[in-house]
Design a protein around this motif. Sequence first.
Motif, PDB file in Angstrom:
ATOM      1  N   PRO A 340     -42.054  -7.180   4.482  1.00 44.93           N
ATOM      2  CA  PRO A 340     -41.688  -7.803   3.045  1.00 44.93           C
ATOM      3  C   PRO A 340     -41.338  -6.797   1.892  1.00 44.93           C
ATOM      4  O   PRO A 340     -40.833  -6.873   0.844  1.00 44.93           O
ATOM      5  CB  PRO A 340     -43.209  -8.223   2.504  1.00 44.93           C
ATOM      6  CG  PRO A 340     -44.035  -7.463   3.578  1.00 44.93           C
ATOM      7  CD  PRO A 340     -43.522  -7.221   4.838  1.00 44.93           C
ATOM      8  N   GLU A 341     -41.928  -5.541   2.200  1.00 45.62           N
ATOM      9  CA  GLU A 341     -41.686  -4.300   1.602  1.00 45.62           C
ATOM     10  C   GLU A 341     -39.884  -3.891   1.358  1.00 45.62           C
ATOM     11  O   GLU A 341     -39.561  -3.724   0.398  1.00 45.62           O
ATOM     12  CB  GLU A 341     -42.318  -3.108   1.721  1.00 45.62           C
ATOM     13  CG  GLU A 341     -43.816  -3.419   1.425  1.00 45.62           C
ATOM     14  CD  GLU A 341     -44.380  -1.979   1.758  1.00 45.62           C
ATOM     15  OE1 GLU A 341     -43.819  -0.735   1.938  1.00 45.62           O
ATOM     16  OE2 GLU A 341     -45.416  -1.939   1.696  1.00 45.62           O
ATOM     17  N   THR A 342     -39.422  -4.120   2.491  1.00 44.44           N
ATOM     18  CA  THR A 342     -37.691  -3.769   2.638  1.00 44.44           C
ATOM     19  C   THR A 342     -37.281  -5.212   2.494  1.00 44.44           C
ATOM     20  O   THR A 342     -35.756  -5.169   2.701  1.00 44.44           O
ATOM     21  CB  THR A 342     -37.371  -3.135   3.701  1.00 44.44           C
ATOM     22  OG1 THR A 342     -38.005  -3.576   4.919  1.00 44.44           O
ATOM     23  CG2 THR A 342     -38.253  -1.630   3.677  1.00 44.44           C
ATOM     24  N   ASN A 343     -37.558  -6.328   2.747  1.00 48.65           N
ATOM     25  CA  ASN A 343     -37.138  -7.617   3.009  1.00 48.65           C
ATOM     26  C   ASN A 343     -36.058  -7.394   3.906  1.00 48.65           C
ATOM     27  O   ASN A 343     -35.086  -7.875   3.906  1.00 48.65           O
ATOM     28  CB  ASN A 343     -36.214  -7.951   1.623  1.00 48.65           C
ATOM     29  CG  ASN A 343     -36.299  -9.284   1.719  1.00 48.65           C
ATOM     30  OD1 ASN A 343     -36.671 -10.286   2.349  1.00 48.65           O
ATOM     31  ND2 ASN A 343     -35.039  -9.927   0.913  1.00 48.65           N
ATOM     32  N   THR A 344     -36.810  -7.234   5.287  1.00 50.81           N
ATOM     33  CA  THR A 344     -35.864  -7.108   6.196  1.00 50.81           C
ATOM     34  C   THR A 344     -36.420  -7.789   7.717  1.00 50.81           C
ATOM     35  O   THR A 344     -37.715  -8.102   7.906  1.00 50.81           O
ATOM     36  CB  THR A 344     -35.992  -5.731   7.024  1.00 50.81           C
ATOM     37  OG1 THR A 344     -35.442  -4.877   5.871  1.00 50.81           O
ATOM     38  CG2 THR A 344     -34.977  -5.363   8.245  1.00 50.81           C
ATOM     39  N   VAL A 345     -35.734  -8.750   8.093  1.00 48.29           N
ATOM     40  CA  VAL A 345     -36.176  -9.468   9.163  1.00 48.29           C
ATOM     41  C   VAL A 345     -35.660  -9.171  10.542  1.00 48.29           C
ATOM     42  O   VAL A 345     -34.471  -8.807  10.514  1.00 48.29           O
ATOM     43  CB  VAL A 345     -36.040 -11.048   9.285  1.00 48.29           C
ATOM     44  CG1 VAL A 345     -34.659 -11.458   8.883  1.00 48.29           C
ATOM     45  CG2 VAL A 345     -36.754 -11.896  10.164  1.00 48.29           C
ATOM     46  N   GLU A 346     -36.316  -9.205  11.501  1.00 55.25           N
ATOM     47  CA  GLU A 346     -35.625  -8.794  13.154  1.00 55.25           C
ATOM     48  C   GLU A 346     -36.398  -9.821  13.896  1.00 55.25           C
ATOM     49  O   GLU A 346     -37.337 -10.119  13.953  1.00 55.25           O
ATOM     50  CB  GLU A 346     -36.409  -7.312  13.292  1.00 55.25           C
ATOM     51  CG  GLU A 346     -35.731  -6.798  14.395  1.00 55.25           C
ATOM     52  CD  GLU A 346     -36.104  -5.499  14.882  1.00 55.25           C
ATOM     53  OE1 GLU A 346     -36.335  -5.046  16.041  1.00 55.25           O
ATOM     54  OE2 GLU A 346     -36.377  -4.692  13.875  1.00 55.25           O
ATOM     55  N   VAL A 347     -35.170 -10.248  14.643  1.00 59.63           N
ATOM     56  CA  VAL A 347     -35.467 -11.503  15.823  1.00 59.63           C
ATOM     57  C   VAL A 347     -35.083 -11.131  16.919  1.00 59.63           C
ATOM     58  O   VAL A 347     -34.010 -10.607  17.136  1.00 59.63           O
ATOM     59  CB  VAL A 347     -34.434 -12.706  15.034  1.00 59.63           C
ATOM     60  CG1 VAL A 347     -34.998 -14.149  15.982  1.00 59.63           C
ATOM     61  CG2 VAL A 347     -35.166 -13.131  13.626  1.00 59.63           C
ATOM     62  N   HIS A 348     -35.898 -11.462  17.915  1.00 56.22           N
ATOM     63  CA  HIS A 348     -35.705 -11.055  19.384  1.00 56.22           C
ATOM     64  C   HIS A 348     -35.749 -12.614  20.089  1.00 56.22           C
ATOM     65  O   HIS A 348     -36.385 -13.328  19.685  1.00 56.22           O
ATOM     66  CB  HIS A 348     -36.627 -10.050  19.919  1.00 56.22           C
ATOM     67  CG  HIS A 348     -36.838  -8.774  19.099  1.00 56.22           C
ATOM     68  ND1 HIS A 348     -37.679  -8.190  18.479  1.00 56.22           N
ATOM     69  CD2 HIS A 348     -35.809  -8.250  18.478  1.00 56.22           C
ATOM     70  CE1 HIS A 348     -37.531  -7.085  18.063  1.00 56.22           C
ATOM     71  NE2 HIS A 348     -36.280  -7.084  17.908  1.00 56.22           N
ATOM     72  N   GLU A 349     -35.083 -12.481  21.056  1.00 63.83           N
ATOM     73  CA  GLU A 349     -35.088 -13.652  22.079  1.00 63.83           C
ATOM     74  C   GLU A 349     -36.194 -13.874  22.830  1.00 63.83           C
ATOM     75  O   GLU A 349     -36.550 -14.828  23.160  1.00 63.83           O
ATOM     76  CB  GLU A 349     -33.891 -13.640  23.163  1.00 63.83           C
ATOM     77  CG  GLU A 349     -32.312 -13.663  22.481  1.00 63.83           C
ATOM     78  CD  GLU A 349     -31.416 -13.654  23.440  1.00 63.83           C
ATOM     79  OE1 GLU A 349     -31.598 -13.739  24.730  1.00 63.83           O
ATOM     80  OE2 GLU A 349     -30.063 -13.743  23.227  1.00 63.83           O
ATOM     81  N   SER A 350     -36.922 -13.073  23.123  1.00 61.59           N
ATOM     82  CA  SER A 350     -38.269 -12.929  23.572  1.00 61.59           C
ATOM     83  C   SER A 350     -39.245 -11.805  22.989  1.00 61.59           C
ATOM     84  O   SER A 350     -38.654 -10.912  22.313  1.00 61.59           O
ATOM     85  CB  SER A 350     -38.056 -12.651  25.162  1.00 61.59           C
ATOM     86  OG  SER A 350     -37.648 -11.243  25.496  1.00 61.59           O
ATOM     87  N   GLN A 351     -40.514 -12.034  23.091  1.00 65.07           N
ATOM     88  CA  GLN A 351     -41.615 -11.234  22.560  1.00 65.07           C
ATOM     89  C   GLN A 351     -41.283  -9.819  23.147  1.00 65.07           C
ATOM     90  O   GLN A 351     -41.358  -9.520  24.290  1.00 65.07           O
ATOM     91  CB  GLN A 351     -42.773 -11.694  22.656  1.00 65.07           C
ATOM     92  CG  GLN A 351     -44.222 -10.980  22.182  1.00 65.07           C
ATOM     93  CD  GLN A 351     -45.111 -11.686  22.038  1.00 65.07           C
ATOM     94  OE1 GLN A 351     -45.537 -12.417  22.986  1.00 65.07           O
ATOM     95  NE2 GLN A 351     -46.240 -11.050  21.177  1.00 65.07           N
ATOM     96  N   GLN A 352     -41.374  -8.903  22.078  1.00 63.07           N
ATOM     97  CA  GLN A 352     -41.316  -7.408  22.323  1.00 63.07           C
ATOM     98  C   GLN A 352     -42.599  -6.829  21.732  1.00 63.07           C
ATOM     99  O   GLN A 352     -43.245  -7.388  20.850  1.00 63.07           O
ATOM    100  CB  GLN A 352     -40.143  -6.798  21.684  1.00 63.07           C
ATOM    101  CG  GLN A 352     -38.986  -7.410  22.450  1.00 63.07           C
ATOM    102  CD  GLN A 352     -37.452  -6.626  21.838  1.00 63.07           C
ATOM    103  OE1 GLN A 352     -37.852  -5.473  21.207  1.00 63.07           O
ATOM    104  NE2 GLN A 352     -36.488  -7.102  22.086  1.00 63.07           N
TER     105      GLN A 352
END
Length: 403
Positions: A340-352
């Motif tokens: 939330p501080e940098t307003n950056t989202v990172e999405v992965h196909e499976s849990q890392q």
Amino acid sequence: MDLFNRSELRRLAESEGDVSISLYMPTYRNESDWSQNTTRLKNLLREARDQLREQDYREDAIDDLLADARQLLDRPSFWRENIGDGLALFIAEDTTEAYRLPLTFDEVSVVENRFHLKPLFPLIAANNRFYVLALSQNDVRLYQGTHQTISEIETADIPSSLVEAILADDAQPQIQSHVQNRETGADGDRMDAAFHGQGEKDDLSGEPHEELKQFFREVDDSVSDYLHEEEVPLVLAGVSEYLPIYREVNSYGNLIEDQIVAGNPESLSIDSLHENSWKIVEPVFLEAEKDELDRFEQLYYQDEDMASDDFNEIIPGCAYSRVDTLFVPVGEHRWGRFDPETNTVEVHESQQPGDGDLLNYAAVSAYLNGATVHALTPEKMPGGRSVAATFRFRADVAANEGG
């Protein structure tokens, strides 16, 4: 059943540490099936152990983390008393908390740095949960229910009888005057359940109006204290004469005022109480849900700044209190991270390693920021979308993609 409401969710959601273990499983109430409860918990603890090993935790550290949860396997009373239809277990370095709830869960074991709370949303979402207040002379009980089942909340501090309630209000002389006129048995003992006119045994319909009103006022005070943060329907169960009197003293904003589960609740089975209550609350839920879905579609096509199905816009909207209504699918995950501080989202196909379920994050954040959350099966999501939301205000806060 154990207490679970908005304040409990907030406390769990705000807990953060190096490791947070969330276990969910269905539980069985029948004695013949009790052995399945401990078997399922053993399996989930084994899965949690495997996930901790993958994250390079030492065996002695894993043993310490899971020690309290393992003790439940050797506590028969835990599985026999106050059992619900599902168990949610939350384990961190300094605590282990168990909730027996009126909701059947799929077996899930999740190890993150925050507790995984989305499976609870069918319990606390706006389109599913309700309370039932069962009223009779000798017994007052509060139940929490979902579409699946209903269970008594035994921790609720509510007057259990007419005499107890009025005594608590320093009305001893009036009570004595009233009960002196009641029948006595052949052995001379007073029969407190008598003198009810044409009502059913153990109902309150024969009580003088003012005493009954005072009783309901005491009950309402306790119920309102217990439900003070809630915004879900409350249904009364009792004889039909109760409804207008209780309505006079009610201070809870979501009492269903025009219907009651009729009859003496002491004579109803738990299944019948649930069935009759759900018939009353389901149309309320469906109407509210339809209104919200229609509003989303209207805004989506007429005012795109006030509704979205863009995941990168909805996630920060939930975090920054922009979301008004959120629609999330149950039984689905979207693994990744949001800063939330940098307003950056990172999405992965499976849990890392280090990932969390971003749908869980969205639902919890939106709910705790005052949004209405609808947890829907995927086929009921608006237009088949994977996530959807309406907003309180216009803003350009779409997250940047990381990774």
